[in-house]
Design an enzyme around this catalytic site. Structure first.
Site, PDB file in Angstrom:
ATOM      1  N   GLU A   1       0.856  -1.189   0.000  1.00 53.98           N
ATOM      2  CA  GLU A   1       0.000   0.000   0.000  1.00 53.98           C
ATOM      3  C   GLU A   1       0.894   1.241   0.000  1.00 53.98           C
ATOM      4  O   GLU A   1       1.959   1.252   0.647  1.00 53.98           O
ATOM      5  CB  GLU A   1      -0.852   0.005   1.271  1.00 53.98           C
TER       6      GLU A   1
ATOM      7  N   LYS B   1      -9.454   2.052  -1.884  1.00 53.74           N
ATOM      8  CA  LYS B   1      -9.658   1.552  -0.521  1.00 53.74           C
ATOM      9  C   LYS B   1     -10.985   2.031   0.050  1.00 53.74           C
ATOM     10  O   LYS B   1     -11.287   3.227   0.065  1.00 53.74           O
ATOM     11  CB  LYS B   1      -8.520   2.035   0.375  1.00 53.74           C
TER      12      LYS B   1
ATOM     13  N   CYS C   1      -4.959  -2.866   3.052  1.00 58.81           N
ATOM     14  CA  CYS C   1      -4.674  -2.687   4.465  1.00 58.81           C
ATOM     15  C   CYS C   1      -5.861  -2.942   5.392  1.00 58.81           C
ATOM     16  O   CYS C   1      -6.204  -4.084   5.641  1.00 58.81           O
ATOM     17  CB  CYS C   1      -4.073  -1.311   4.712  1.00 58.81           C
TER      18      CYS C   1
HETATM   19  N1  ING Z   1      -3.314   0.718   8.701  1.00 59.23           N
HETATM   20  C1  ING Z   1      -3.746  -0.041   9.805  1.00 59.23           C
HETATM   21  C2  ING Z   1      -4.375  -1.383   9.418  1.00 59.23           C
HETATM   22  O1  ING Z   1      -5.583  -1.575   9.355  1.00 59.23           O
HETATM   23  C3  ING Z   1      -5.013  -0.143  11.883  1.00 59.23           C
HETATM   24  C4  ING Z   1      -4.620   0.730  10.728  1.00 59.23           C
HETATM   25  C5  ING Z   1      -4.087  -0.949  12.512  1.00 59.23           C
HETATM   26  C6  ING Z   1      -6.304  -0.138  12.276  1.00 59.23           C
HETATM   27  C7  ING Z   1      -4.486  -1.783  13.562  1.00 59.23           C
HETATM   28  C8  ING Z   1      -6.708  -0.957  13.327  1.00 59.23           C
HETATM   29  C9  ING Z   1      -5.811  -1.769  13.979  1.00 59.23           C
HETATM   30  O2  ING Z   1      -3.567  -2.283   9.291  1.00 59.23           O
HETATM   31  C10 ING Z   1      -3.948   1.058   7.544  1.00 59.23           C
HETATM   32  N2  ING Z   1      -3.226   1.786   6.672  1.00 59.23           N
HETATM   33  O3  ING Z   1      -5.106   0.735   7.303  1.00 59.23           O
END
Ligand code: ING
Length: 312
Positions: free
Chosen positions: A46, A123, A168
């Protein structure tokens, strides 16, 4: 046997000051490694052309726009597309997209083996927040800088395979995989940038973050009988650590390759797309087993509504 030798091209940190050209040089090295390993498809992370800029609070839209690409390929990425075409290797990569109409998306594209873009995904599940949050150890401003995707969850035919993409945070939502699964997807490519610590819960460290990432991807692969290639941007970006742990997961939900570094690292696996058939024809034969008459809440409501009618 419909085999695709897939390269998961994990990338290490990209600093705020790094140029796109220096990043593409690293991507070309990974592409060369993939060529030497016999890959015909390479998946990059990403937002793989820049640092994970949503960690930075910005008010000037002109500054924000410097992190976006207005066309793909462009001058910075043309060397990558040219070499991929020369090698006959399809590529999938994520970047920040600014459309001709001025809209902003967190986007992933996939090409065929002639460097023609054959799939685009924007996304849909944007985590984080849209205003500066002083209570967070660091910011996660995807809701500020991106719009939710407007293309749904496309599945497209490429290399004799039904392919789809997620990005992601999408990987944490079973609905996302199922939207692809109900189109017969056989290979899901996703990139991620996942902070190693939770900005709101300092007790949740890298190990738990990696567990949740693997759990989500393995479940999505197994429950839709599809290959899933999950590729990290990892490492320390200007003092902010991102998890590595890129994986290739089989349609049985088994991790068949896993990164061991937090840097630029290529995973390679020969993936038989026909290995998706047994699950789709038996335990996850959706047309025989699903009972959609009982699934109304899944698309009928967004949040929790308790049996007494109160809302969560
Ligand atoms: N990053 C993280 C992901 O979903 C996140 C944000 C991390 C949300 C952990 C909740 C818990 O892996 C992105 N860019 O979405």
């Amino acid at each position: 046997m419909r085999e695709i030798v897939i390269g998961a091209a994990q990338m290490g940190a990209i600093q705020r000051a790094d140029t796109r050209e220096s990043v593409v040089d690293r991507m070309l090295i990974l592409l060369d490694q993939a060529k030497a390993a016999g890959c015909t498809l390479v998946v990059y992370p990403e937002l793989c052309l820049t640092t994970f800029f949503p960690r930075w609070y910005m008010e000037d839209q002109a500054e924000v726009d410097t992190w976006f690409e207005t066309e793909m390929p462009n001058a910075a990425t043309k060397p990558l597309f040219d070499r991929a075409r020369e090698y006959g290797i399809a590529i999938s990569l994520g970047y920040a997209e600014k459309t001709p109409h001025g809209r902003h998306f967190n986007t992933q594209i996939t090409t065929d083996r002639h460097a023609n873009i054959v799939g685009t995904y924007r996304k849909i599940h944007l985590p984080g927040h849209s205003e500066f949050d002083p209570n967070r150890a660091f910011q996660h401003l995807e809701k500020r800088y991106f719009e939710p995707g407007d293309l749904g969850f496309p599945v497209f035919r490429n290399m004799d395979t039904w392919m789809g993409m997620l990005i992601c945070n999408d990987r944490r939502w079973p609905e996302a995989y199922r939207e692809l699964g109900l189109q017969g997807v056989e290979l899901i490519m996703l990139g991620y940038n996942t902070p190693s610590v939770n900005s709101q819960n300092s007790d949740e460290g890298p190990e738990m973050r990696q567990f949740h990432s693997d759990l989500s991807v393995q479940a999505g692969a197994y429950q839709n009988s599809a290959w899933v290639v999950a590729v990290a941007k990892a490492g320390d970006e200007d003092g902010h650590q991102l998890n590595g742990g890129s994986i290739i997961v089989s349609p049985d939900g088994v991790i068949v390759q896993k990164a061991i570094t937090e840097g630029d690292e290529l995973l390679v696996h020969a993936c038989d797309m026909d290995a998706t058939k047994f699950g789709k024809e038996t335990i996850f034969d959706f047309k025989r087993h699903r009972r959609i008459e009982h699934y109304g809440r899944i698309t009928g409501q967004t949040g929790v509504i308790y049996p007494d009618g109160t809302k969560g």
